[in-house]
Design a protein around this motif. Sequence first.
Motif, PDB file in Angstrom:
ATOM      1  N   ARG A 140      71.366  30.273  65.489  1.00 16.71           N
ATOM      2  CA  ARG A 140      71.554  29.978  64.071  1.00 16.71           C
ATOM      3  C   ARG A 140      70.305  30.398  63.296  1.00 16.71           C
ATOM      4  NH1 ARG A 140      72.628  23.964  61.439  1.00 16.71           N
ATOM      5  NH2 ARG A 140      73.529  24.676  59.482  1.00 16.71           N
ATOM      6  N   GLU A 141      70.513  31.151  62.226  1.00 18.86           N
ATOM      7  CA  GLU A 141      69.441  31.616  61.335  1.00 18.86           C
ATOM      8  C   GLU A 141      68.301  32.298  62.096  1.00 18.86           C
ATOM      9  OE1 GLU A 141      69.412  28.610  57.612  1.00 18.86           O
ATOM     10  OE2 GLU A 141      68.682  27.687  59.464  1.00 18.86           O
ATOM     11  N   PRO A 142      68.597  33.347  62.853  1.00 17.95           N
ATOM     12  CA  PRO A 142      67.536  33.990  63.629  1.00 17.95           C
ATOM     13  C   PRO A 142      66.405  34.549  62.774  1.00 17.95           C
ATOM     14  CG  PRO A 142      69.536  35.333  63.618  1.00 17.95           C
ATOM     15  CD  PRO A 142      69.900  33.993  63.061  1.00 17.95           C
ATOM     16  N   GLU A 143      66.743  35.107  61.597  1.00 17.92           N
ATOM     17  CA  GLU A 143      65.675  35.654  60.758  1.00 17.92           C
ATOM     18  C   GLU A 143      64.723  34.558  60.277  1.00 17.92           C
ATOM     19  OE1 GLU A 143      68.863  36.377  60.374  1.00 17.92           O
ATOM     20  OE2 GLU A 143      68.993  38.533  60.815  1.00 17.92           O
ATOM     21  N   ARG A 144      65.258  33.374  60.045  1.00 19.68           N
ATOM     22  CA  ARG A 144      64.405  32.246  59.646  1.00 19.68           C
ATOM     23  C   ARG A 144      63.477  31.855  60.793  1.00 19.68           C
ATOM     24  NH1 ARG A 144      66.320  26.104  58.084  1.00 19.68           N
ATOM     25  NH2 ARG A 144      64.486  25.518  56.840  1.00 19.68           N
ATOM     26  N   ILE A 145      63.992  31.872  62.010  1.00 18.95           N
ATOM     27  CA  ILE A 145      63.165  31.588  63.187  1.00 18.95           C
ATOM     28  C   ILE A 145      62.034  32.598  63.289  1.00 18.95           C
ATOM     29  CG2 ILE A 145      63.161  31.563  65.711  1.00 18.95           C
ATOM     30  CD1 ILE A 145      66.037  30.501  65.585  1.00 18.95           C
ATOM     31  N   TYR A 146      62.366  33.880  63.115  1.00 16.76           N
ATOM     32  CA  TYR A 146      61.353  34.930  63.221  1.00 16.76           C
ATOM     33  C   TYR A 146      60.263  34.768  62.157  1.00 16.76           C
ATOM     34  CZ  TYR A 146      65.258  37.195  65.722  1.00 16.76           C
ATOM     35  OH  TYR A 146      66.311  37.483  66.558  1.00 16.76           O
ATOM     36  N   ALA A 147      60.656  34.298  60.981  1.00 14.73           N
ATOM     37  CA  ALA A 147      59.695  34.134  59.893  1.00 14.73           C
ATOM     38  C   ALA A 147      58.771  32.942  60.129  1.00 14.73           C
ATOM     39  CB  ALA A 147      60.433  33.968  58.563  1.00 14.73           C
ATOM     40  N   LEU A 148      59.251  31.955  60.858  1.00 17.54           N
ATOM     41  CA  LEU A 148      58.496  30.713  61.034  1.00 17.54           C
ATOM     42  C   LEU A 148      57.587  30.717  62.251  1.00 17.54           C
ATOM     43  CD1 LEU A 148      61.356  28.192  60.186  1.00 17.54           C
ATOM     44  CD2 LEU A 148      59.218  28.462  58.900  1.00 17.54           C
ATOM     45  N   ALA A 149      57.923  31.505  63.269  1.00 17.32           N
ATOM     46  CA  ALA A 149      57.173  31.405  64.522  1.00 17.32           C
ATOM     47  C   ALA A 149      57.061  32.747  65.228  1.00 17.32           C
ATOM     48  CB  ALA A 149      57.849  30.396  65.453  1.00 17.32           C
ATOM     49  N   THR A 150      56.034  32.860  66.040  1.00 18.04           N
ATOM     50  CA  THR A 150      55.911  33.959  66.995  1.00 18.04           C
ATOM     51  C   THR A 150      56.668  33.544  68.247  1.00 18.04           C
ATOM     52  OG1 THR A 150      53.741  34.612  66.140  1.00 18.04           O
ATOM     53  CG2 THR A 150      54.308  35.320  68.380  1.00 18.04           C
ATOM     54  N   PRO A 187      73.267  18.456  66.589  1.00 22.37           N
ATOM     55  CA  PRO A 187      72.843  19.685  67.262  1.00 22.37           C
ATOM     56  C   PRO A 187      71.398  20.036  66.912  1.00 22.37           C
ATOM     57  CG  PRO A 187      75.015  19.962  66.283  1.00 22.37           C
ATOM     58  CD  PRO A 187      74.490  18.659  65.776  1.00 22.37           C
ATOM     59  N   SER A 188      70.639  20.427  67.919  1.00 23.90           N
ATOM     60  CA  SER A 188      69.209  20.700  67.714  1.00 23.90           C
ATOM     61  C   SER A 188      69.004  22.188  67.431  1.00 23.90           C
ATOM     62  CB  SER A 188      68.408  20.272  68.946  1.00 23.90           C
ATOM     63  OG  SER A 188      68.527  18.886  69.155  1.00 23.90           O
ATOM     64  N   TYR A 189      68.984  22.533  66.151  1.00 25.00           N
ATOM     65  CA  TYR A 189      68.805  23.928  65.767  1.00 25.00           C
ATOM     66  C   TYR A 189      67.322  24.241  65.625  1.00 25.00           C
ATOM     67  CZ  TYR A 189      73.813  23.920  64.886  1.00 25.00           C
ATOM     68  OH  TYR A 189      75.178  23.819  65.027  1.00 25.00           O
ATOM     69  N   THR A 190      66.903  25.286  66.301  1.00 24.47           N
ATOM     70  CA  THR A 190      65.488  25.664  66.328  1.00 24.47           C
ATOM     71  C   THR A 190      64.960  25.979  64.943  1.00 24.47           C
ATOM     72  OG1 THR A 190      65.646  26.478  68.600  1.00 24.47           O
ATOM     73  CG2 THR A 190      63.856  27.362  67.250  1.00 24.47           C
ATOM     74  N   SER A 191      65.768  26.607  64.101  1.00 25.24           N
ATOM     75  CA  SER A 191      65.289  26.956  62.755  1.00 25.24           C
ATOM     76  C   SER A 191      64.886  25.706  61.985  1.00 25.24           C
ATOM     77  CB  SER A 191      66.378  27.725  61.990  1.00 25.24           C
ATOM     78  OG  SER A 191      67.570  26.952  61.879  1.00 25.24           O
ATOM     79  N   GLU A 192      65.657  24.625  62.110  1.00 17.98           N
ATOM     80  CA  GLU A 192      65.331  23.384  61.414  1.00 17.98           C
ATOM     81  C   GLU A 192      64.070  22.738  61.993  1.00 17.98           C
ATOM     82  OE1 GLU A 192      68.759  20.911  61.609  1.00 17.98           O
ATOM     83  OE2 GLU A 192      70.025  22.271  60.454  1.00 17.98           O
ATOM     84  N   THR A 193      63.948  22.788  63.307  1.00 23.49           N
ATOM     85  CA  THR A 193      62.777  22.204  63.963  1.00 23.49           C
ATOM     86  C   THR A 193      61.505  22.939  63.568  1.00 23.49           C
ATOM     87  OG1 THR A 193      64.094  21.455  65.839  1.00 23.49           O
ATOM     88  CG2 THR A 193      61.730  21.708  66.196  1.00 23.49           C
ATOM     89  N   LEU A 194      61.547  24.256  63.578  1.00 20.98           N
ATOM     90  CA  LEU A 194      60.363  25.035  63.223  1.00 20.98           C
ATOM     91  C   LEU A 194      59.983  24.831  61.757  1.00 20.98           C
ATOM     92  CD1 LEU A 194      61.076  28.379  65.125  1.00 20.98           C
ATOM     93  CD2 LEU A 194      59.418  26.597  65.738  1.00 20.98           C
ATOM     94  N   ALA A 195      60.982  24.696  60.890  1.00 22.33           N
ATOM     95  CA  ALA A 195      60.693  24.443  59.480  1.00 22.33           C
ATOM     96  C   ALA A 195      59.984  23.099  59.314  1.00 22.33           C
ATOM     97  CB  ALA A 195      61.982  24.472  58.657  1.00 22.33           C
ATOM     98  N   ALA A 196      60.434  22.090  60.058  1.00 26.85           N
ATOM     99  CA  ALA A 196      59.798  20.771  59.989  1.00 26.85           C
ATOM    100  C   ALA A 196      58.376  20.827  60.531  1.00 26.85           C
ATOM    101  CB  ALA A 196      60.621  19.758  60.780  1.00 26.85           C
ATOM    102  N   LEU A 197      58.170  21.580  61.612  1.00 32.14           N
ATOM    103  CA  LEU A 197      56.827  21.698  62.190  1.00 32.14           C
ATOM    104  C   LEU A 197      55.893  22.477  61.275  1.00 32.14           C
ATOM    105  CD1 LEU A 197      57.727  22.407  65.930  1.00 32.14           C
ATOM    106  CD2 LEU A 197      56.766  20.301  64.977  1.00 32.14           C
ATOM    107  N   LYS A 198      56.428  23.454  60.567  1.00 37.99           N
ATOM    108  CA  LYS A 198      55.606  24.245  59.645  1.00 37.99           C
ATOM    109  C   LYS A 198      55.098  23.358  58.504  1.00 37.99           C
ATOM    110  CE  LYS A 198      54.142  28.502  59.116  1.00 37.99           C
ATOM    111  NZ  LYS A 198      53.400  29.198  60.182  1.00 37.99           N
ATOM    112  N   ARG A 199      55.950  22.423  58.075  1.00 37.54           N
ATOM    113  CA  ARG A 199      55.511  21.487  57.037  1.00 37.54           C
ATOM    114  C   ARG A 199      54.472  20.501  57.597  1.00 37.54           C
ATOM    115  NH1 ARG A 199      61.150  21.698  55.983  1.00 37.54           N
ATOM    116  NH2 ARG A 199      61.493  19.757  57.150  1.00 37.54           N
TER     117      ARG A 199
END
Length: 206
Positions: free
Chosen positions: A116-126, A81-93
């Motif tokens: 999944r993990e909406p607060e993490r998404i908000y912290a990683l991206a606009t 499953p492609s979870y946005t929170s994981e993708t954004l974390a990888a892109l941030k690195r």
Amino acid sequence: MKRIAILGGTFNPIHNGHLHLARQFASLLEAEQVLFIPTSVPPHKAAPDLAEAEDRVAMCRLACEGTPYEVSDLEICRGGPSYTSETLAALKRRYPGYELCFIVGEDMFLTLDRWREPERIYALATICAAPRSAYGLARLEQYAKKIAASGAKTILANIAFLPVSSTMVREAVRDGKDIRGLVPAGVATYIEKKGLYRAVRCNTEQ
């Protein structure tokens, strides 16, 4: 801070509406880079007629030919499953020092708090969104206020909606209609040569 615009989705197939949204937001954001990221397995919706990952990536690359946009197979390579929170974390690195701008349509934007993990998404991206209907902007603005309480940063743009969807493209293919006004020419040729979307595949997995 330099910005990267990110469009994720099944891209089943990518169409002119996706490219229109990318162009408009790339200009608005003055983005240094635009990334299209096809999902491996969409976690938010069933997709019984989902083309193979390699086909969706290939169509995205064809659509981006002659543009400054890039296609990433990050989620395809990760699998599952492609979870946005994981993708954004990888892109941030991968892109330290860049502001990640994650672009979504109206329908998906209005469900963000259930991801999944909406607060993490908000912290990683606009989170960037545009309406798909006459009253969409007001709904987006109301929802943006709601998720701002959880830390979401948003950019809403009243971009003219291009009335095309992946569902429309797939239905046109099944009906034997010309799709060259809906997708880039290279994508239309690829779909024809590969015989994609001519019939809905039954999902036999239990």
